[in-house]
Design a protein around this motif. Sequence first.
Motif: not given
Length: 294
Positions: A178-180, A123-127, A233-235
Amino acid sequence: PTASAARRIVAALVRDGGDGEVAVADGPVLREVRLGDALAADGLTVHDARGPDGRDRVRAARVAVTGADFLVAGSGTVVVLEADGAARACATVPETLVCVAGLDRTVPTWEDMEVLLQLLPRAAGGDRLSARVSAWSGVVPGDGPREVHVVLVDNGRTRILGDEAGREALRCIGCGACSAVCPVYERVGERPYDPRGTGPSGPIGAVWTPLARGVDRAQTASLPFASTLCGACAEVCPVKIDIPGLLVRLRGEVVDARRHRPVPAPEAAVMRGLAWTMADARRFEAAVGGATRW
Ligand code: SF4
């Protein structure tokens, strides 16, 4: 403990464990309780464990402090996910290790941890996995620190837990997804969510901070309105927190809280005048006619 109690406890542990010097591997929960500033203000010498000379500073320190991403209750394990290995270094040479974690980051077993180890980096960076995953469970003779302390920070979390609808915010794993995707965050950045930088920013911050601190202060009351309610964000949220739903509910709380406040005197006088004018058709027409002519 509260943020201030956590600062006091860590400062006492640092003092007991060494010579007043401490290596700190900064992280969200340490920023939340403003630990580095507090230790320095307490007369302790704080060395940043991150950066080019970080390893040398950690080697020289007798006490180190790190944040913790998760705690596994079943095995008593502290888990840190990081890119640079500063927290891992803190768990090697220093004799005393102090880990600071939010209450909400405790999971029951390693089966639960296994899910989060995949979910957070994706979720954070696709890693598929974080660059460094460190886990330590107390003291091992002859290897690593001789003392390990875990400080569990509440700082509003039990208040959120007491809110039946709001407690889903505690599922947040801090991935930042969500911020991204947030169009408001993209424009305003992280500071307006919490100028002191002590709470989460972005859409989850707009929910978390009012839930943790209440909506009776101007700064926390404004946060639920810092959203277009677009639902992005929810998505993307990997733990399915209904951020828009919580924002709408909190907006209602802000309005209700203000309903009971006395109306300022000038506004009340204007309203009384309008009510008197509108209560009579002739007065109203005269006022409208006068306003139109003017
Ligand atoms: S609310 Fe969801 S998307 Fe936002 S940081 Fe927390 S877990 Fe990630």
